[in-house]
Design a protein around this motif. Structure first.
Motif, PDB file in Angstrom:
ATOM      1  N   PHE A   1       0.824  -1.200   0.000  1.00 16.97           N
ATOM      2  CA  PHE A   1       0.000   0.000   0.000  1.00 16.97           C
ATOM      3  C   PHE A   1       0.864   1.259   0.000  1.00 16.97           C
ATOM      4  O   PHE A   1       0.608   2.211  -0.752  1.00 16.97           O
ATOM      5  N   TRP A   2       1.914   1.274   0.837  1.00 18.91           N
ATOM      6  CA  TRP A   2       2.779   2.456   0.910  1.00 18.91           C
ATOM      7  C   TRP A   2       3.615   2.617  -0.355  1.00 18.91           C
ATOM      8  O   TRP A   2       3.895   3.743  -0.772  1.00 18.91           O
ATOM      9  N   LYS A   3       4.047   1.511  -0.945  1.00 12.40           N
ATOM     10  CA  LYS A   3       4.785   1.610  -2.206  1.00 12.40           C
ATOM     11  C   LYS A   3       3.884   2.164  -3.311  1.00 12.40           C
ATOM     12  O   LYS A   3       4.326   2.911  -4.166  1.00 12.40           O
ATOM     13  N   TRP A   4       2.604   1.762  -3.296  1.00 15.92           N
ATOM     14  CA  TRP A   4       1.664   2.305  -4.268  1.00 15.92           C
ATOM     15  C   TRP A   4       1.386   3.785  -4.000  1.00 15.92           C
ATOM     16  O   TRP A   4       1.214   4.572  -4.916  1.00 15.92           O
ATOM     17  N   LEU A   5       1.432   4.176  -2.709  1.00 15.15           N
ATOM     18  CA  LEU A   5       1.098   5.546  -2.347  1.00 15.15           C
ATOM     19  C   LEU A   5       2.254   6.502  -2.593  1.00 15.15           C
ATOM     20  O   LEU A   5       2.077   7.578  -3.170  1.00 15.15           O
ATOM     21  N   VAL A   6       3.469   6.120  -2.136  1.00 12.02           N
ATOM     22  CA  VAL A   6       4.610   7.049  -2.215  1.00 12.02           C
ATOM     23  C   VAL A   6       5.741   6.523  -3.070  1.00 12.02           C
ATOM     24  O   VAL A   6       6.765   7.189  -3.212  1.00 12.02           O
ATOM     25  N   GLY A   7       5.588   5.315  -3.624  1.00 13.25           N
ATOM     26  CA  GLY A   7       6.664   4.757  -4.413  1.00 13.25           C
ATOM     27  C   GLY A   7       7.715   4.102  -3.531  1.00 13.25           C
ATOM     28  O   GLY A   7       7.497   3.844  -2.341  1.00 13.25           O
ATOM     29  N   ASP A   8       8.894   3.840  -4.101  1.00 17.52           N
ATOM     30  CA  ASP A   8       9.975   3.241  -3.326  1.00 17.52           C
ATOM     31  C   ASP A   8      10.486   4.236  -2.296  1.00 17.52           C
ATOM     32  O   ASP A   8      10.651   5.419  -2.577  1.00 17.52           O
TER      33      ASP A   8
ATOM     34  N   VAL B   1      10.120   8.388   5.643  1.00 17.67           N
ATOM     35  CA  VAL B   1       8.948   7.635   5.202  1.00 17.67           C
ATOM     36  C   VAL B   1       9.007   6.205   5.719  1.00 17.67           C
ATOM     37  O   VAL B   1       7.999   5.631   6.145  1.00 17.67           O
ATOM     38  N   SER B   2      10.208   5.626   5.706  1.00 18.80           N
ATOM     39  CA  SER B   2      10.367   4.269   6.225  1.00 18.80           C
ATOM     40  C   SER B   2      10.046   4.215   7.717  1.00 18.80           C
ATOM     41  O   SER B   2       9.379   3.302   8.201  1.00 18.80           O
ATOM     42  N   PHE B   3      10.538   5.207   8.439  1.00 18.30           N
ATOM     43  CA  PHE B   3      10.230   5.276   9.878  1.00 18.30           C
ATOM     44  C   PHE B   3       8.724   5.408  10.103  1.00 18.30           C
ATOM     45  O   PHE B   3       8.144   4.745  10.976  1.00 18.30           O
ATOM     46  N   LEU B   4       8.074   6.225   9.280  1.00 15.86           N
ATOM     47  CA  LEU B   4       6.633   6.420   9.406  1.00 15.86           C
ATOM     48  C   LEU B   4       5.882   5.135   9.087  1.00 15.86           C
ATOM     49  O   LEU B   4       4.916   4.777   9.768  1.00 15.86           O
ATOM     50  N   VAL B   5       6.330   4.427   8.049  1.00 15.84           N
ATOM     51  CA  VAL B   5       5.679   3.173   7.654  1.00 15.84           C
ATOM     52  C   VAL B   5       5.738   2.148   8.768  1.00 15.84           C
ATOM     53  O   VAL B   5       4.772   1.428   9.035  1.00 15.84           O
ATOM     54  N   HIS B   6       6.878   2.086   9.473  1.00  7.54           N
ATOM     55  CA  HIS B   6       7.041   1.095  10.532  1.00  7.54           C
ATOM     56  C   HIS B   6       6.331   1.492  11.824  1.00  7.54           C
ATOM     57  O   HIS B   6       5.905   0.622  12.598  1.00  7.54           O
ATOM     58  N   MET B   7       6.207   2.776  12.081  1.00 10.66           N
ATOM     59  CA  MET B   7       5.613   3.225  13.349  1.00 10.66           C
ATOM     60  C   MET B   7       4.108   3.433  13.249  1.00 10.66           C
ATOM     61  O   MET B   7       3.405   3.319  14.254  1.00 10.66           O
ATOM     62  N   LEU B   8       3.603   3.729  12.057  1.00  7.35           N
ATOM     63  CA  LEU B   8       2.191   4.070  11.923  1.00  7.35           C
ATOM     64  C   LEU B   8       1.246   2.947  12.362  1.00  7.35           C
ATOM     65  O   LEU B   8       0.226   3.228  12.995  1.00  7.35           O
ATOM     66  N   PRO B   9       1.515   1.667  12.056  1.00  8.48           N
ATOM     67  CA  PRO B   9       0.594   0.616  12.532  1.00  8.48           C
ATOM     68  C   PRO B   9       0.433   0.611  14.047  1.00  8.48           C
ATOM     69  O   PRO B   9      -0.672   0.439  14.565  1.00  8.48           O
ATOM     70  N   TYR B  10       1.547   0.818  14.773  1.00 11.60           N
ATOM     71  CA  TYR B  10       1.462   0.835  16.235  1.00 11.60           C
ATOM     72  C   TYR B  10       0.677   2.058  16.726  1.00 11.60           C
ATOM     73  O   TYR B  10      -0.083   1.963  17.697  1.00 11.60           O
TER      74      TYR B  10
END
Length: 256
Positions: free
Chosen positions: A88-95, A102-111
């Motif tokens: 989903f995040w790759k589709w939203l913001v790409g690689d 962005v990587s930090f946000l991707v890992h922390m947002l679920p929690y």
């Protein structure tokens, strides 16, 4: 006045002195490397017998085999959810870089989302659940008395009767007199007064046949006069009063 300026210049000098490269003569800094050889004589390689090797093999301390944990349905489900999240995040913001924001946000947002859901559920439970008052300070609940209970427990019923007679409200005077009978029966411990009790329950509590008969007669008159849809005259009241007075005289002041 000059002291802050002096401190500022010292700090500035220290910063530039750390940042400035040190230029040194490559010839003068050339270091001669000396090679040392081990000249120990009569060295022999260690010999391990097969018995010693097998002994070490049998000890768990020397077992360095990496065991791959078998995946159960829960780990497979979490892995599947995580892969969907990453797609989903790759589709939203790409690689995105592994160490970027962005990587930090991707890992922390679920929690953060799970934490927000838990807080919302607790807040909703606290708002909608009547038991939420358990978390508040416990105070004595307010006691709501009916009009009849207030009269029996806290009023001078004799004065109320006299006032109703002075106003020629004979119907109300009958009601007050009946409440006076209930009060005296309660004080004599012949009945246990409760607002929602029926007449039959009171009849069953009174063990004295004489008082029971008089109370049934007074109850019949009270129901007829208070709940009857007709005007109550002074003559009607005087007939009921005789029954009430006779019963009142039969009730003892207290029963041990």
């Amino acid at each position: 006045m000059y002291k802050p300026v002096f401190i500022f210049l010292c700090l500035l000098f220290a910063i530039f002195s750390q940042a400035a490269p040190i230029v040194q003569d490559s010839v003068s800094q050339k270091i001669e490397k000396e090679i040392h050889y081990d000249t120990t004589e009569n060295l022999k390689p260690p010999i391990f017998s097969s018995e010693i090797i097998e002994k070490y093999k049998s000890e768990s301390t020397f077992d360095y085999t990496e065991q791959i944990a078998s995946e159960n349905w829960w780990t497979q489900f979490k892995s599947w959810i995580w892969q969907l999240w990453l797609k989903f995040w790759k589709w939203l913001v790409g690689d995105f870089e592994a160490g970027g924001f962005v990587s930090f946000l991707v890992h922390m947002l679920p929690y953060l989302i799970i934490f927000a859901i838990v807080v919302f559920v607790i807040w909703l439970f606290y708002k909608l659940n009547p038991g939420a008052s358990f978390f508040k300070s416990k105070e004595k609940p307010d006691v709501f008395l009916s009009e009849e209970e207030k009269i029996i427990k806290s009023k001078n019923i004799k004065q109320l009767i006299e006032k109703a007679l002075a106003d020629k409200n004979y119907r109300l005077a009958v009601r007050y007199y009946y409440l006076l009978i209930l009060k005296k029966l309660t004080e004599a411990e012949l009945i246990n007064y409760e607002f929602d009790k029926t007449n039959s329950e009171y009849f069953a509590e009174i063990t004295s046949e004489e008082i029971n008969f008089g109370f049934k007669k007074a109850t019949l008159l009270y129901d007829y006069i208070w709940y009857g849809n007709f005007a109550v005259t002074e003559e009607n009241y005087l007939k009921a009063q005789k029954t009430f007075v006779s019963l009142e005289n039969q009730i003892p002041e207290s029963i041990d």
